[in-house]
Design a protein around this motif. Structure first.
Motif, PDB file in Angstrom:
ATOM      1  N   ARG A 130       0.979  -1.074  -0.152  1.00  0.00           N
ATOM      2  CA  ARG A 130      -0.072  -0.169   0.067  1.00  0.00           C
ATOM      3  C   ARG A 130       0.970   1.145   0.077  1.00  0.00           C
ATOM      4  NH1 ARG A 130      -2.831   0.720   4.765  1.00  0.00           N
ATOM      5  NH2 ARG A 130      -4.577   1.751   3.651  1.00  0.00           N
ATOM      6  N   ALA A 131       0.608   2.094  -1.076  1.00  0.00           N
ATOM      7  CA  ALA A 131       1.351   3.203  -1.061  1.00  0.00           C
ATOM      8  C   ALA A 131       0.882   4.410  -1.665  1.00  0.00           C
ATOM      9  CB  ALA A 131       2.628   3.023  -2.139  1.00  0.00           C
ATOM     10  N   VAL A 132       1.341   5.574  -1.143  1.00  0.00           N
ATOM     11  CA  VAL A 132       0.939   6.831  -1.794  1.00  0.00           C
ATOM     12  C   VAL A 132       2.007   7.248  -2.638  1.00  0.00           C
ATOM     13  CG1 VAL A 132       0.576   9.272  -1.178  1.00  0.00           C
ATOM     14  CG2 VAL A 132      -0.548   7.644   0.169  1.00  0.00           C
ATOM     15  N   VAL A 133       1.460   7.774  -4.046  1.00  0.00           N
ATOM     16  CA  VAL A 133       2.446   8.263  -5.091  1.00  0.00           C
ATOM     17  C   VAL A 133       2.285   9.728  -5.008  1.00  0.00           C
ATOM     18  CG1 VAL A 133       2.980   8.155  -7.398  1.00  0.00           C
ATOM     19  CG2 VAL A 133       1.982   5.924  -6.318  1.00  0.00           C
ATOM     20  N   LYS A 134       3.583  10.325  -4.987  1.00  0.00           N
ATOM     21  CA  LYS A 134       3.574  11.691  -5.045  1.00  0.00           C
ATOM     22  C   LYS A 134       4.719  12.331  -6.196  1.00  0.00           C
ATOM     23  CE  LYS A 134       1.940  13.847  -0.813  1.00  0.00           C
ATOM     24  NZ  LYS A 134       1.136  15.028  -1.475  1.00  0.00           N
ATOM     25  N   GLU A 135       4.440  13.279  -6.553  1.00  0.00           N
ATOM     26  CA  GLU A 135       5.811  13.898  -7.458  1.00  0.00           C
ATOM     27  C   GLU A 135       6.473  14.837  -6.732  1.00  0.00           C
ATOM     28  OE1 GLU A 135       6.753  13.840 -10.485  1.00  0.00           O
ATOM     29  OE2 GLU A 135       5.096  12.661 -11.831  1.00  0.00           O
ATOM     30  N   LEU A 136       7.714  14.466  -6.569  1.00  0.00           N
ATOM     31  CA  LEU A 136       8.627  15.237  -5.398  1.00  0.00           C
ATOM     32  C   LEU A 136      10.114  15.530  -6.121  1.00  0.00           C
ATOM     33  CD1 LEU A 136       8.207  13.154  -2.162  1.00  0.00           C
ATOM     34  CD2 LEU A 136       7.087  15.431  -2.808  1.00  0.00           C
ATOM     35  N   ARG A 137      10.361  16.621  -5.890  1.00  0.00           N
ATOM     36  CA  ARG A 137      11.874  17.085  -6.400  1.00  0.00           C
ATOM     37  C   ARG A 137      12.893  16.397  -5.509  1.00  0.00           C
ATOM     38  NH1 ARG A 137      12.309  23.014  -5.494  1.00  0.00           N
ATOM     39  NH2 ARG A 137      11.122  22.540  -3.402  1.00  0.00           N
ATOM     40  N   ASP A 138      13.920  16.192  -5.891  1.00  0.00           N
ATOM     41  CA  ASP A 138      15.006  15.461  -5.028  1.00  0.00           C
ATOM     42  C   ASP A 138      15.015  16.325  -3.560  1.00  0.00           C
ATOM     43  OD1 ASP A 138      15.759  13.954  -7.004  1.00  0.00           O
ATOM     44  OD2 ASP A 138      17.622  14.557  -7.312  1.00  0.00           O
ATOM     45  N   LYS A 139      14.943  17.533  -3.319  1.00  0.00           N
ATOM     46  CA  LYS A 139      15.204  18.151  -2.343  1.00  0.00           C
ATOM     47  C   LYS A 139      13.787  17.643  -1.291  1.00  0.00           C
ATOM     48  CE  LYS A 139      15.255  22.784   0.003  1.00  0.00           C
ATOM     49  NZ  LYS A 139      15.208  24.325  -0.352  1.00  0.00           N
ATOM     50  N   ASP A 140      12.826  17.848  -1.852  1.00  0.00           N
ATOM     51  CA  ASP A 140      11.438  17.327  -1.083  1.00  0.00           C
ATOM     52  C   ASP A 140      11.812  15.990  -0.585  1.00  0.00           C
ATOM     53  OD1 ASP A 140      10.590  19.945  -1.442  1.00  0.00           O
ATOM     54  OD2 ASP A 140       9.414  19.633  -3.052  1.00  0.00           O
ATOM     55  N   HIS A 141      12.202  15.144  -1.519  1.00  0.00           N
ATOM     56  CA  HIS A 141      12.251  13.574  -1.112  1.00  0.00           C
ATOM     57  C   HIS A 141      13.088  13.366  -0.202  1.00  0.00           C
ATOM     58  CE1 HIS A 141      13.203   9.284  -2.790  1.00  0.00           C
ATOM     59  NE2 HIS A 141      14.103   9.570  -1.644  1.00  0.00           N
ATOM     60  N   VAL A 142      14.371  14.144  -0.123  1.00  0.00           N
ATOM     61  CA  VAL A 142      15.240  13.687   1.301  1.00  0.00           C
ATOM     62  C   VAL A 142      14.809  14.417   2.436  1.00  0.00           C
ATOM     63  CG1 VAL A 142      17.159  13.457  -0.147  1.00  0.00           C
ATOM     64  CG2 VAL A 142      16.789  15.728   0.584  1.00  0.00           C
ATOM     65  N   VAL A 143      13.858  15.632   2.303  1.00  0.00           N
ATOM     66  CA  VAL A 143      13.400  16.296   3.545  1.00  0.00           C
ATOM     67  C   VAL A 143      12.435  15.343   4.086  1.00  0.00           C
ATOM     68  CG1 VAL A 143      12.137  18.113   4.562  1.00  0.00           C
ATOM     69  CG2 VAL A 143      14.245  18.551   2.834  1.00  0.00           C
ATOM     70  N   ALA A 144      11.417  14.837   3.310  1.00  0.00           N
ATOM     71  CA  ALA A 144      10.205  13.911   3.751  1.00  0.00           C
ATOM     72  C   ALA A 144      11.108  12.680   4.225  1.00  0.00           C
ATOM     73  CB  ALA A 144       9.453  13.630   2.326  1.00  0.00           C
ATOM     74  N   GLN A 145      11.927  12.017   3.507  1.00  0.00           N
ATOM     75  CA  GLN A 145      12.747  10.792   3.957  1.00  0.00           C
ATOM     76  C   GLN A 145      13.299  11.042   5.402  1.00  0.00           C
ATOM     77  OE1 GLN A 145      15.581   9.307   1.389  1.00  0.00           O
ATOM     78  NE2 GLN A 145      16.387   7.716   2.889  1.00  0.00           N
ATOM     79  N   GLY A 146      14.046  12.339   5.640  1.00  0.00           N
ATOM     80  CA  GLY A 146      14.594  12.506   6.761  1.00  0.00           C
ATOM     81  C   GLY A 146      13.608  12.687   8.164  1.00  0.00           C
ATOM     82  N   GLN A 147      12.443  13.504   7.779  1.00  0.00           N
ATOM     83  CA  GLN A 147      11.590  13.772   8.595  1.00  0.00           C
ATOM     84  C   GLN A 147      10.814  12.745   9.287  1.00  0.00           C
ATOM     85  OE1 GLN A 147       9.208  17.128   7.185  1.00  0.00           O
ATOM     86  NE2 GLN A 147      10.873  18.677   7.722  1.00  0.00           N
ATOM     87  N   GLU A 148      10.649  11.728   8.289  1.00  0.00           N
ATOM     88  CA  GLU A 148       9.904  10.582   8.752  1.00  0.00           C
ATOM     89  C   GLU A 148      10.786   9.753   9.727  1.00  0.00           C
ATOM     90  OE1 GLU A 148       7.842   6.432   8.576  1.00  0.00           O
ATOM     91  OE2 GLU A 148       9.871   7.298   8.073  1.00  0.00           O
ATOM     92  N   ASN A 149      12.297   9.658   9.268  1.00  0.00           N
ATOM     93  CA  ASN A 149      12.995   9.046  10.369  1.00  0.00           C
ATOM     94  C   ASN A 149      13.124   9.735  11.677  1.00  0.00           C
ATOM     95  OD1 ASN A 149      13.813   7.227   8.069  1.00  0.00           O
ATOM     96  ND2 ASN A 149      15.377   8.577   7.521  1.00  0.00           N
ATOM     97  N   SER A 150      13.068  10.971  11.687  1.00  0.00           N
ATOM     98  CA  SER A 150      12.966  11.857  13.038  1.00  0.00           C
ATOM     99  C   SER A 150      11.720  11.444  13.664  1.00  0.00           C
ATOM    100  CB  SER A 150      12.976  13.253  12.651  1.00  0.00           C
ATOM    101  OG  SER A 150      14.068  13.720  12.090  1.00  0.00           O
ATOM    102  N   ALA A 151      10.697  11.139  13.095  1.00  0.00           N
ATOM    103  CA  ALA A 151       9.298  10.863  13.726  1.00  0.00           C
ATOM    104  C   ALA A 151       9.635   9.382  14.325  1.00  0.00           C
ATOM    105  CB  ALA A 151       8.195  10.881  12.921  1.00  0.00           C
TER     106      ALA A 151
END
Length: 332
Positions: A130-151
């Motif tokens: 199960r997944a959500v598909v979003k168009e993301l720039r590289d910058k937004d990709h890494v910020v979302a990835q890192g913030q989810e890790n922080s959570a």
């Protein structure tokens, strides 16, 4: 529970912000202020993670069509935790979707922003993910990835530091890296100082070391900066003792080996031409050592002082006798 809206504040500005209220009677200074700030930042990231996927369309994807993120945030998997996740998803299904983006270089494929383990479990169980598909720039990709890790807050200091190092190598600016990891500028500087001063091969040989915090890693950098210690570290991580240990133990073994001076082996440094002589009754004993460039003579036991004085007083006579003997042997 679904992870929600880490992207809020990444791809759009927040229009309203609640006023910060001070807690009466609590001194927000020094270490207390720093601690409250860190807790507040993690709480904010966790809140964003909880809002991450709210209102988004969840789809089922074939795990074989999904590739990992272009930057890793984990150094190694916890096999026990992964087994527990497999059991949980097998029993009740996938509670929260992962986030992917259309692959920037491969048509028809996707790239994981976060949720690598859930995607791996789905593939292992032969189920769609199960997944959500979003168009993301590289910058937004890494910020979302890192913030989810922080959570999730289950990455070790060195995993976060390596993640920051990898982002810097990919050309991301410090502001983006700080946002991804929910850290301030001084903390980022400390993280990068560790990954720049300790060779990557040694860091990865140690592993995630989840029980080892920032201060211990900074102490290790001070030890490993010594050239002799760097050589020792490179040799030590190849030993069976080191490789067979758990990751936290590998750190401690290496740290202690560098902190404790290596004791010379018994007899180490002795000249192969060392000789000993002792008089019957042990009234005097003599030890000599010949390195080729120097000859030392040590006199010990009861008559050592008087015999040493006698040798000193008769050195000239002894040397002349030595030269006369040499002359006879060479025929001069």
């Amino acid at each position: 529970m679904a992870r929600r809206d880490v992207l809020l504040g990444i791809t759009q500005a927040e229009t309203t912000k609640p006023d910060r209220q001070a807690t009466a009677g609590y001194a927000t200074r020094g270490a207390s202020r720093s601690m409250l700030s860190s807790i507040g930042e993690l709480a904010a990231q966790a809140a964003k993670a909880e809002r991450l996927l709210e209102g988004e369309t969840v789809v089922d994807l074939d795990p074989s069509l999904i590739d990992g993120s272009f930057v890793s945030d984990r150094m190694e998997d916890d096999d026990e935790a992964f087994a527990e996740l497999v059991a949980a998803i097998r029993e009740r299904g996938q509670d929260s979707p992962i986030l992917v983006r259309p692959h920037p270089a491969k048509n028809g494929r996707y790239q994981i922003v976060f949720g690598h383990r859930r995607a791996r479990v789905a593939k292992e169980l032969g189920k769609p993910v199960r997944a959500v598909v979003k168009e993301l720039r590289d910058k937004d990709h890494v910020v979302a990835q890192g913030q989810e890790n922080s959570a999730r807050a289950n990455l070790s200091f060195i995993e976060r530091a390596v993640f920051a190092h990898n982002l810097a190598d990919l050309g991301h600016d410090r502001e983006t890296i700080q946002s991804a990891l929910a850290i301030d500028a001084p903390m980022l500087t400390r993280m990068l100082s560790v990954t720049k001063r300790i060779p990557t091969a040694i860091i990865h040989a140690i592993g995630a070391a989840k029980g080892i915090g920032r201060d211990r890693w900074l102490d290790l950098t001070l030890l490993i900066e010594k050239p002799s210690n760097l050589v020792k570290a490179q040799e030590f991580v190849e030993t069976e003792e080191f490789k067979s240990a758990a990751t936290d133990d590998r750190f401690n073994l290496l740290f202690n080996s560098l902190k404790t001076p290596r004791k010379p082996k018994k007899g180490a440094g002795a000249s192969p031409n060392a000789k000993s002589w002792a008089m019957a009754g042990k009234l005097v004993s003599v030890t000599t050592k010949d390195t080729g460039k120097a000859f030392t003579l040590a006199v010990k036991a009861k008559d050592a002082s008087r015999f040493g004085a006698y040798l000193s007083e008769n050195l000239e006579q002894l040397y002349r006798a030595f030269r006369d003997l040499e002359a006879k042997q060479t025929g001069d």
